[in-house]
Design an enzyme around this catalytic site. Structure first.
Site, short mmCIF file in Angstrom:
data_model
loop_
_atom_site.label_atom_id
_atom_site.label_comp_id
_atom_site.label_asym_id
_atom_site.label_seq_id
_atom_site.Cartn_x
_atom_site.Cartn_y
_atom_site.Cartn_z
N ASP A 1 9.20 -11.01 0.83
CA ASP A 1 9.09 -9.63 0.36
C ASP A 1 10.06 -9.39 -0.79
O ASP A 1 10.30 -10.30 -1.59
CB ASP A 1 9.37 -8.69 1.55
N HIS B 1 11.30 -2.04 -0.04
CA HIS B 1 10.13 -2.49 0.71
C HIS B 1 10.47 -3.60 1.71
O HIS B 1 10.07 -3.56 2.89
CB HIS B 1 9.08 -2.97 -0.29
N SER C 1 1.34 -2.68 4.37
CA SER C 1 2.64 -3.35 4.36
C SER C 1 3.44 -3.04 5.62
O SER C 1 4.23 -3.85 6.07
CB SER C 1 3.48 -2.88 3.16
#
Length: 773
Positions: free
Chosen positions: A136, A209, A547
């Site tokens: 990620d 994220h 996600s």
């Protein structure tokens, strides 16, 4: 030998470049174990190969791969790539693609309660010795979600490292975050040297994220947790004691294939048990797809790989990460939302959602409201979307502004309105978005409304402007957090949908998991809206996307693997799929958020994950690497294509005996019939189930055929004498042609369910009829 599709792909790249010699990154697969004796290392041999195709200036070697893939990546011109392909030890030259991220009540919603004396958390010891690798944007190691309090020593199998770098000391890891690496060579080969004032040359997360997804998978229990008071409670990941390893591959310009493949290679070599990948892009054949290739290498080594389905919904054929060895996860809602309603001057109330946490609008006061796209609101299209610089301060100053969704991010629209002097924003969905709402941490009082709500507000403004009545007014009422919402789960509007664009015989997504408005850890140097000017600091943020759904399944896979160390990746996916449910908390079929209509298997796959049931599924559908090779043979991939994916020389002669690609031992059964004027069509599936329930158990089948089809199963009873025993059954599907326009298709679904009185093992049966053009 260069396959025709690879060659055409290279030519397409050449034609899209300003010059055929413009260099770009390629991933190069080399014949396994063919390194000449004269080179002590593979890297020296690869450098020699590059020198031979470009005398004088050796192309830049970016990464070498040893574990899930055998080869290297390099920056090459098209002519160099084509020359390299002619060398006898080169199997494939794959053009790089750029991918993008698919951006604390969910454990409770999923039934994972710490107070239970039995169950998945207890049986797996909360996943304590399992390692989840998160590929990620990196990680913020200081967050309380990653504390190592009361954790035992790092598992002895772990071979990974904690790589230091900018603002990330090699001592940043602990017994929870046991490894961290970053991969940027592919990114920099395309974009030039990174700007270290805006991102970190280290595993540190400058986006948020990666921190968010990692804590969903395996965050520790943290109390109190909230975002500006919203979603207040205990934050926890799916596998709170599982160990984490962060592999940073995503940068400001995206996530590059050569770096993603390097992360897969390192993660498997390091010793992860699960890989979580909330990243994706367009669907291409698997032998041109670095994620499909890397994930096959991982699964081949016993590592479970889950990946996000993508946020391209609610349209069909939008699902990504579709390889059958990957568990593909779509997004559903949970039973919590954040209402923020629009009250209009005519007394009507339009429901919306928001996470705005600053000073609200004056209580009881009504504000002038203007549609940014109306003739008096600016320059039409761009102002309707509230794009940068499109709003006239004279027209929007002191008003609530209605902006249409699209082009720029939802939070950025609020910043544009705020800069122009607006006091608030109403963000309206377009027709394509339907009624699906996503809550955001806006920088001014703002809320999101559905397409029908947006239309109603526009009609009110238009009518008020034309009449002699008072000008249009509105206010936004923020109602905080609401729980026990019904219906839930609902398939999130943005969640990507099937059918599978590359392998129509494999139903994707496989399952859905919580992905809307999920609370999880957040870096303190990144504002909650993600806008650079947003200087607010929070420890937890609420985000939406597949996600967020993917790491739920990654964490659940770690729990299942801890409870059943002998299970393969396919066994874990099978357990999640055959125990998934398709009804909501009202007891009715799950609905599609975008339309309010009943959802279908193309939206949710086998259904919504049900972790406690998955721990004891009764029967599993297992799949070996050789089975996947047979599937590729029956998908008309060439022997070279298959070798690129599997690193093995394939023999497709035996695969033909397996019949067709739909005979992969998958927990769902999917067929596409091309009508071609035929009236009667039929096919069969062969499946093998392994008993992981009780010895001396008898399973009987219940058939719920898709509309207009006849489905038969032989035998109708499976008698198991022992645990671990495998038995086969045959499913025959017969149907008659339906009236369709040329190029049109129709889909019907049903199921076959095996039950022994204690376990229920359900598989979707999907029949699609297509009328050729």
């Amino acid at each position: 030998m260069l396959s025709l599709l690879s060659f055409l792909f290279l030519l397409a790249i050449a034609s899209s470049s300003s010059t055929n010699e413009q260099p770009r990154t390629f991933i190069v697969q080399v014949q396994h174990d063919s390194k000449p004796f004269v080179f002590p290392t593979h890297q020296q041999w690869y450098t020699s190969s590059l020198s031979s195709i470009s005398p004088g200036t050796t192309p830049l070697l970016l990464h070498t791969y040893e574990t899930v893939f055998h080869g290297f990546s390099a920056k090459l011109s098209l002519s160099e790539a084509l020359k390299l392909q002619t060398l006898p030890h080169i199997i494939a030259v794959i053009p790089e693609r750029v991918r993008h991220v698919h951006t604390t009540r969910s454990p409770q919603f999923l039934g994972l309660k710490t107070t239970d004396r039995a169950g998945l958390l207890k049986e797996s010891d909360f996943g304590s010795d399992l390692v989840i690798g998160v590929i990620d944007t990196g990680i913020c190691p200081e967050r309380q979600s990653f504390n190592d309090r009361d954790l035992g020593p790092v598992p002895s199998k772990w071979k990974g490292v904690c790589v230091g770098g900018k603002d990330f000391a090699s001592s940043s890891c602990n017994r929870k975050l046991i490894g961290a690496r970053f991969f940027c060579n592919g990114y920099e080969a395309t974009n030039g040297k990174m700007n270290e004032t805006t991102e970190y040359r280290s595993p540190r997360d400058s986006d948020g994220h990666g921190t968010h997804t990692a804590s969903i998978a395996a965050g520790r229990y943290v109390f109190p947790a909230s975002t500006f008071g919203y979603a207040r409670g205990v934050a926890a990941g799916m596998a709170p004691k599982a160990r984490l390893a962060a592999y940073k591959v995503c940068w400001n310009a995206g996530c590059y294939d050569s770096d993603i493949l390097a992360a897969f290679d390192a993660a498997v070599s390091d010793g992860v048990d699960v890989i979580s990948l909330s990243v994706g892009g367009v669907v291409v054949p698997y032998y041109l797809d670095a994620i499909a290739i890397g994930s096959f290498g991982a699964v081949d080594r016993g590592v479970f790989v889950s990946a996000s389905a993508g946020n391209g919904g609610p349209g069909g054929l939008t699902v990504t990460n579709v390889a059958p060895w990957v568990t593909t996860v779509g997004a559903g809602t949970i039973d919590r939302d954040f209402p923020a309603d629009v009250k209009l001057g005519n007394g009507k109330v339009i429901s919306g959602v928001s996470l705005y946490g600053g000073p609200g609008l004056a209580p009881g006061k009504m504000y002038p409201v203007v549609y940014a796209g109306s003739s008096e609101g600016g320059d039409g299209y761009s102002s309707s979307l509230c794009l940068e610089g499109s709003l006239d301060p004279k027209l929007v100053g002191g008003k609530i502004v209605l902006c249409d969704r699209g082009i720029n991010s939802r939070a950025v629209k609020g910043e544009v309105v705020k800069k122009a002097g607006g006091v608030g924003m109403i963000l309206a969905n377009g027709v394509f978005d339907g009624e699906g709402l996503v809550a955001d941490c806006h920088v001014l009082p703002a809320t999101a409304v559905g397409a029908s709500g947006g239309d109603e507000i526009r009609r009110y403004m238009s009518a008020a402007s034309k009449s002699k009545s008072p000008p249009p007014t509105a206010t936004i009422i923020f109602r905080g957090t609401r729980v026990n919402v019904r219906p839930a789960p609902v398939v999130a509007s943005f969640s990507a949908r099937g059918p599978n664009p590359e392998s129509p015989e494999i139903l994707k997504p496989d399952v859905i998991a919580p992905g809307l408005n999920i609370l999880a850890a957040w870096p303190d140097k990144v504002g909650p809206s993600g806008i650079p000017s947003d200087q607010r600091k929070i420890e937890f943020n609420i985000l939406s996307g597949t996600s967020m759904a993917c790491p739920h399944v990654s964490g659940l896979a770690a729990l299942l693997k801890a409870a059943h160390p002998e299970w393969s990746s396919a066994a874990i996916r099978s357990a999640l799929m055959t125990t998934a449910y398709t009804v909501d908390n009202r007891g009715e079929q799950m609905i599609d958020e975008s339309t309010g209509n009943v959802s279908t298997v193309f939206d949710f796959g086998a259904g919504h994950v049900h972790p406690q049931e998955a721990m004891n599924p009764g029967l599993i559908y297992d799949i070996s690497s050789l089975d996947y090779m047979d599937f590729l043979c029956n998908s008309n991939y060439t022997l070279t294509n298959i070798q690129v994916i599997t690193r093995r020389n394939a023999d497709c002669s035996g695969a033909k005996r397996a019949g067709h690609a739909g005979n992969l031992n998958y927990p769902s059964l999917t067929v596409v019939f091309q009508q071609y004027g035929k009236n009667h069509m039929s096919t069969h599936f062969i499946r093998t189930v392994t008993n992981v329930g009780d010895a001396n158990s008898v399973y009987k089948v219940t058939i719920r055929p898709p509309g207009g089809t006849l489905v038969t199963v032989q035998p109708e009873k499976l008698v198991f004498r022992r645990v671990g025993q495998k038995l086969n059954f045959l499913v025959r599907v017969e149907t008659t042609a339906v009236k369709l326009a040329p190029g049109a298709s129709s889909m019907k679904s049903g199921s076959i369910i095996w039950a022994d009185g204690k376990h229920t093992v359900a598989s979707p049966v999907v029949v699609t009829m297509q009328q050729p053009l």
